[in-house]
Design a protein around this motif. Structure first.
Motif, PDB file in Angstrom:
ATOM      1  N   ALA A 223       0.829  -1.204   0.000  1.00 36.75           N
ATOM      2  CA  ALA A 223       0.000   0.000   0.000  1.00 36.75           C
ATOM      3  C   ALA A 223       0.865   1.255   0.000  1.00 36.75           C
ATOM      4  N   ILE A 224       1.929   1.236   0.777  1.00 31.84           N
ATOM      5  CA  ILE A 224       2.829   2.395   0.842  1.00 31.84           C
ATOM      6  C   ILE A 224       3.528   2.611  -0.497  1.00 31.84           C
ATOM      7  N   ILE A 225       4.067   1.545  -1.063  1.00 36.59           N
ATOM      8  CA  ILE A 225       4.798   1.658  -2.325  1.00 36.59           C
ATOM      9  C   ILE A 225       3.875   2.086  -3.460  1.00 36.59           C
ATOM     10  N   ASP A 226       2.635   1.575  -3.469  1.00 35.18           N
ATOM     11  CA  ASP A 226       1.675   1.974  -4.504  1.00 35.18           C
ATOM     12  C   ASP A 226       1.430   3.479  -4.457  1.00 35.18           C
ATOM     13  N   GLN A 227       1.262   4.017  -3.268  1.00 33.69           N
ATOM     14  CA  GLN A 227       1.020   5.452  -3.134  1.00 33.69           C
ATOM     15  C   GLN A 227       2.237   6.258  -3.598  1.00 33.69           C
ATOM     16  N   ILE A 228       3.417   5.778  -3.249  1.00 32.99           N
ATOM     17  CA  ILE A 228       4.640   6.474  -3.661  1.00 32.99           C
ATOM     18  C   ILE A 228       4.758   6.480  -5.183  1.00 32.99           C
ATOM     19  N   ARG A 229       4.433   5.365  -5.795  1.00 30.50           N
ATOM     20  CA  ARG A 229       4.508   5.273  -7.255  1.00 30.50           C
ATOM     21  C   ARG A 229       3.563   6.265  -7.909  1.00 30.50           C
ATOM     22  N   HIS A 230       2.379   6.427  -7.354  1.00 36.56           N
ATOM     23  CA  HIS A 230       1.385   7.314  -7.942  1.00 36.56           C
ATOM     24  C   HIS A 230       1.758   8.787  -7.790  1.00 36.56           C
ATOM     25  N   MET A 231       2.598   9.079  -6.813  1.00 32.63           N
ATOM     26  CA  MET A 231       3.013  10.473  -6.601  1.00 32.63           C
ATOM     27  C   MET A 231       3.906  10.987  -7.726  1.00 32.63           C
ATOM     28  N   ASP A 232       4.676  10.086  -8.317  1.00 37.60           N
ATOM     29  CA  ASP A 232       5.541  10.430  -9.454  1.00 37.60           C
ATOM     30  C   ASP A 232       6.397  11.668  -9.162  1.00 37.60           C
ATOM     31  N   TRP A 233       7.089  11.651  -8.004  1.00 41.14           N
ATOM     32  CA  TRP A 233       7.881  12.811  -7.607  1.00 41.14           C
ATOM     33  C   TRP A 233       9.326  12.751  -8.072  1.00 41.14           C
ATOM     34  N   ILE A 234       9.688  11.668  -8.725  1.00 42.18           N
ATOM     35  CA  ILE A 234      11.083  11.550  -9.148  1.00 42.18           C
ATOM     36  C   ILE A 234      11.277  12.284 -10.483  1.00 42.18           C
ATOM     37  N   PRO A 235      12.212  13.223 -10.559  1.00 41.97           N
ATOM     38  CA  PRO A 235      12.428  13.998 -11.779  1.00 41.97           C
ATOM     39  C   PRO A 235      12.744  13.109 -12.984  1.00 41.97           C
ATOM     40  N   ARG A 236      12.289  13.559 -14.142  1.00 40.04           N
ATOM     41  CA  ARG A 236      12.555  12.815 -15.376  1.00 40.04           C
ATOM     42  C   ARG A 236      14.057  12.644 -15.599  1.00 40.04           C
ATOM     43  N   SER A 237      14.829  13.662 -15.238  1.00 39.20           N
ATOM     44  CA  SER A 237      16.277  13.603 -15.431  1.00 39.20           C
ATOM     45  C   SER A 237      16.895  12.460 -14.627  1.00 39.20           C
ATOM     46  N   THR A 238      16.371  12.230 -13.403  1.00 40.35           N
ATOM     47  CA  THR A 238      16.893  11.143 -12.570  1.00 40.35           C
ATOM     48  C   THR A 238      16.575   9.797 -13.200  1.00 40.35           C
ATOM     49  N   ARG A 239      15.368   9.666 -13.709  1.00 41.71           N
ATOM     50  CA  ARG A 239      14.980   8.422 -14.372  1.00 41.71           C
ATOM     51  C   ARG A 239      15.866   8.159 -15.581  1.00 41.71           C
ATOM     52  N   GLN A 240      16.135   9.207 -16.347  1.00 38.93           N
ATOM     53  CA  GLN A 240      16.972   9.066 -17.536  1.00 38.93           C
ATOM     54  C   GLN A 240      18.401   8.674 -17.169  1.00 38.93           C
ATOM     55  N   LYS A 241      18.931   9.277 -16.112  1.00 40.73           N
ATOM     56  CA  LYS A 241      20.288   8.952 -15.670  1.00 40.73           C
ATOM     57  C   LYS A 241      20.376   7.489 -15.242  1.00 40.73           C
ATOM     58  N   TYR A 242      19.360   7.039 -14.511  1.00 43.58           N
ATOM     59  CA  TYR A 242      19.387   5.659 -14.032  1.00 43.58           C
ATOM     60  C   TYR A 242      19.273   4.678 -15.200  1.00 43.58           C
ATOM     61  N   ARG A 243      18.422   4.995 -16.148  1.00 44.02           N
ATOM     62  CA  ARG A 243      18.277   4.107 -17.314  1.00 44.02           C
ATOM     63  C   ARG A 243      19.584   4.018 -18.092  1.00 44.02           C
TER      64      ARG A 243
END
Length: 244
Positions: free
Chosen positions: A84-104
């Motif tokens: 339940a906690i992780i689902d809510q965190i996922r829906h918040m989408d607070w991680i910057p696109r740049s961070t996602r791109q760097k990790y990928r």
């Protein structure tokens, strides 16, 4: 009143007060799970928010728990609360696109090198492939740590009810099969990791030590623990994507 009697009163007699008492009795479990996750997300979310999401998961677990089964409620609730906690965190989408791109980008490079050299890939090799200095690469790993953890948890969650540190299973036979299969896959992947990465995963997920505590055990810096952790879970996610 014993927990067993509370379950009987709620499930068999539909006693609302018994349900309220069960919630109160298991809130400490929510605090433990929320506190654990807060270590990963504290820069982006308040502990009270995580606690609130966890209580929602706890109530859902209480409603769906079958007290006649020979399974501890804590075992069942751990998955529901954490989910339940992780689902809510996922829906918040607070991680910057740049961070996602760097990790990928890191994932792409590690995946490429992993196919050539196996799991034992040095930081120097990854940094060179990315065209970065070792210092720049180390800094980058620190920046993407939180997203790396979420990314792995999402991958596991999409394929199973399995918790990386848990032996817990759901009640349905098909869920049990999926969980056992995921557990076997993760165990096989982890066994191939370099010793220090295996150690960090063990201390973090199983022994539930903080980065600071792990740093003391391994006589390295907290930032180095974070880097090793990020590399290890990146390899896990890459390997899972190839298998499931």
């Amino acid at each position: 009143m014993t927990s067993e009697q509370l379950w009987i009163n709620y499930k068999e007699k539909d006693n609302r007060e018994a349900k309220d008492e069960l919630i109160i009795r298991y809130v400490p479990l929510v605090k433990i799970i929320a506190g654990r996750l807060y270590n990963n997300y504290n820069a982006h979310i308040e502990f009270d928010d995580l606690l609130g999401y966890g209580v929602i998961g706890l109530i859902d677990a209480i409603d769906k728990f079958d007290h006649t089964k020979n399974i501890k409620f804590e075992t069942y609730a751990n998955i529901r609360i954490r989910g339940a906690i992780i689902d809510q965190i996922r829906h918040m989408d607070w991680i910057p696109r740049s961070t996602r791109q760097k990790y990928r980008k890191i994932e792409e490079v590690i995946e490429k090198l992993q196919k050539i050299y196996g799991f034992d890939i040095s930081d120097e090799l990854v940094a060179e492939e990315m065209g970065l200095s070792l210092e720049e690469y180390s800094k980058l790993l620190g920046e993407v740590t939180t997203y790396a953890i979420i990314s792995l948890e999402e991958k596991i969650d999409d394929n199973s009810n399995f918790d990386i540190k848990s032996k817990n299973i759901e009640f349905q036979p098909e869920d049990k099969y999926v969980d056992e299969e995921m557990k076997t896959i993760l165990t096989q992947i982890i066994s191939k990791l370099p010793e220090k990465e295996k150690m960090v995963l063990q201390l973090y997920y199983y022994s539930e030590l903080t980065y600071k505590e792990i740093a003391e055990v391994l006589s390295i810096s907290e930032s180095r623990v974070s880097q090793i952790h990020t590399k290890a879970i990146s390899k896990l996610k890459i390997s899972l994507e190839e298998i499931v």
